[in-house]
Design an enzyme around this catalytic site. Sequence first.
Site, PDB file in Angstrom:
ATOM      1  N   GLU A  57      57.652  -8.656   0.942  1.00 44.19           N
ATOM      2  CA  GLU A  57      56.691  -8.691  -0.166  1.00 44.19           C
ATOM      3  C   GLU A  57      56.115 -10.091  -0.355  1.00 44.19           C
ATOM      4  OE1 GLU A  57      55.287  -6.325  -1.566  1.00 44.19           O
ATOM      5  OE2 GLU A  57      56.534  -4.744  -0.757  1.00 44.19           O
ATOM      6  N   GLN A 110      49.783 -12.969   1.041  1.00 43.87           N
ATOM      7  CA  GLN A 110      48.532 -13.606   1.484  1.00 43.87           C
ATOM      8  C   GLN A 110      48.295 -13.434   2.974  1.00 43.87           C
ATOM      9  OE1 GLN A 110      46.660 -15.021  -0.778  1.00 43.87           O
ATOM     10  NE2 GLN A 110      48.063 -15.356  -2.466  1.00 43.87           N
ATOM     11  N   GLY A 137      50.909 -20.548   5.686  1.00 44.00           N
ATOM     12  CA  GLY A 137      50.147 -21.147   4.581  1.00 44.00           C
ATOM     13  C   GLY A 137      50.774 -20.863   3.221  1.00 44.00           C
ATOM     14  N   TYR A 138      50.120 -21.316   2.178  1.00 45.58           N
ATOM     15  CA  TYR A 138      50.621 -21.145   0.803  1.00 45.58           C
ATOM     16  C   TYR A 138      52.118 -21.463   0.763  1.00 45.58           C
ATOM     17  CZ  TYR A 138      46.184 -18.774  -0.061  1.00 45.58           C
ATOM     18  OH  TYR A 138      44.857 -18.469  -0.170  1.00 45.58           O
ATOM     19  N   TYR A 163      54.152  -8.154  -9.929  1.00 46.68           N
ATOM     20  CA  TYR A 163      54.040  -7.311  -8.743  1.00 46.68           C
ATOM     21  C   TYR A 163      55.337  -7.328  -7.916  1.00 46.68           C
ATOM     22  CZ  TYR A 163      53.412  -5.625  -4.138  1.00 46.68           C
ATOM     23  OH  TYR A 163      53.639  -4.950  -2.982  1.00 46.68           O
ATOM     24  N   ASP A 211      49.310  -3.334  -6.671  1.00 43.91           N
ATOM     25  CA  ASP A 211      48.746  -4.442  -5.893  1.00 43.91           C
ATOM     26  C   ASP A 211      47.236  -4.203  -5.808  1.00 43.91           C
ATOM     27  OD1 ASP A 211      48.433  -2.418  -4.060  1.00 43.91           O
ATOM     28  OD2 ASP A 211      49.293  -3.515  -2.377  1.00 43.91           O
ATOM     29  N   CYS A 239      39.257  13.046  -8.312  1.00 42.39           N
ATOM     30  CA  CYS A 239      38.871  11.642  -8.408  1.00 42.39           C
ATOM     31  C   CYS A 239      37.563  11.513  -9.193  1.00 42.39           C
ATOM     32  CB  CYS A 239      38.714  11.033  -7.018  1.00 42.39           C
ATOM     33  SG  CYS A 239      38.147   9.324  -7.082  1.00 42.39           S
TER      34      CYS A 239
END
Length: 323
Positions: free
Chosen positions: A45, A50, A90-91, A125, A143, A208
Site C-alpha cells: 500500500e 505514487q 521517489g517520495y 486510506y 482511493d 449507475c
Amino acid sequence: MSQGAVVIKKIKQAQKELLAWYEKAGRHELPWRNTQDIYRIYLSEIMLQQTQVSRVRDEYYPRFLEKFPTLQSLANASLDDVLAAWSGLGYYSRARNLHKTAYLAQKSLPTDYKELLSLPGIGQYTASAVCSFGYNQSIPVVDTNIARVLKRYFALLHVKDKTVWEYAQKLLNHKDPKNHNLALMDLGSLICLPKNPKCEECPLQQECQGKTEAELYTQTKKKEYESLELFYGICIQNEKIALTPATGNMYKGMLELPAVDPIEEDFLGSFKHSYTKYRLHVKLYHLDSFEKAIWVSTDALHVTPISSLTKKALSTALNKKTM
Ligand code: SF4
C-alpha cells in the site's frame, strides 16, 4: 415497496454484481493479494501510493522484500539501507515513515484502525486498506479509483472527500468487505477509467447514475508546477565519487552531489528531471576537488542512498545510459 426498501435492494444487487465481476475479472494474481502477512500488505500500500502497479509488482516490491522480509528486519535495518533499497521509487518520506513505523510497531502492526492512524505515514486510506485487506474488517476503503467509481455511480458532483467516504460506507458489503473493496478498486483501474470508461462491461451499469456524463465526475484541478535550476559538481578521484549529505527535506537522509556555483568552462552537461511539483533543470560542472566529500566507489552506488536525480546526474556526467 417503500423508497428505503428499494434503495437497500439496489445496493444489495450492486454488491452482488460487484463480487461476481471481481471473481471472474479481478487482479487476483497480485502478490500482495495472495498473502496473509500484514507487513507485506502494508508495504504494498505504501509503495503503490505514487508508483505504478506493474513497477511495484515486478521490481520494487520483490527487491525490497528480499532485503527486508519482515517488519522486524525493517525495524532493525539502518535508515541508509532502507533509503538505498527505496532508491528509484521517489517520495522518500514514504521510506523514512516506513522505517519509523516498523521501529515503533516492532513485530506486528496494530489491528485497530485508530492505532494504525497514529503511526508515521499512515493516513485514512492506508489505515483502512490495512484493516480491510489485511484483517478483513468491515471498513470502507477509498482511493482515487474507488472515488471515481463512487462519484459516478451515485452522481456526486463537486463533493468533499468526506462525502465520498460516507457513500463508500453506504455501499459497503459487510458480509465480504475485503473482496468488495478490492472489486471497487479493480473496477476503477480496469473499467471505470478516467477517460472513456467501458460502461458496457461494467457490472454497475444498470443503476449507475453518472454513466451518461461520466467524465464530468473526473474533472480535477490543473497541477501547478514550480521550475527550479540546480547546479551540481562532479568530482571523481580513483574511481570514487564525491558526495555530500543532502540538504533540505526533499532528500533528507540521503547523499547527493555537491552544489556548486556555475563556471561556464567547467560545464559537463544538463538534463531535466521532474520531482513531485518541481520541474528541475539540472546543470553539471566538473569539480577538481571537494573538501568535505564522502567518497563512494562507483561499484557501491547501487547500495548507497541516492535519489533518481543523483543517479541521472551521474549517468549524464559519465555518459552512460543507466547506472
Ligand atoms: S457504468 Fe460506467 S461510469 Fe458507471 S461505474 Fe460503471 S464504468 Fe463507471
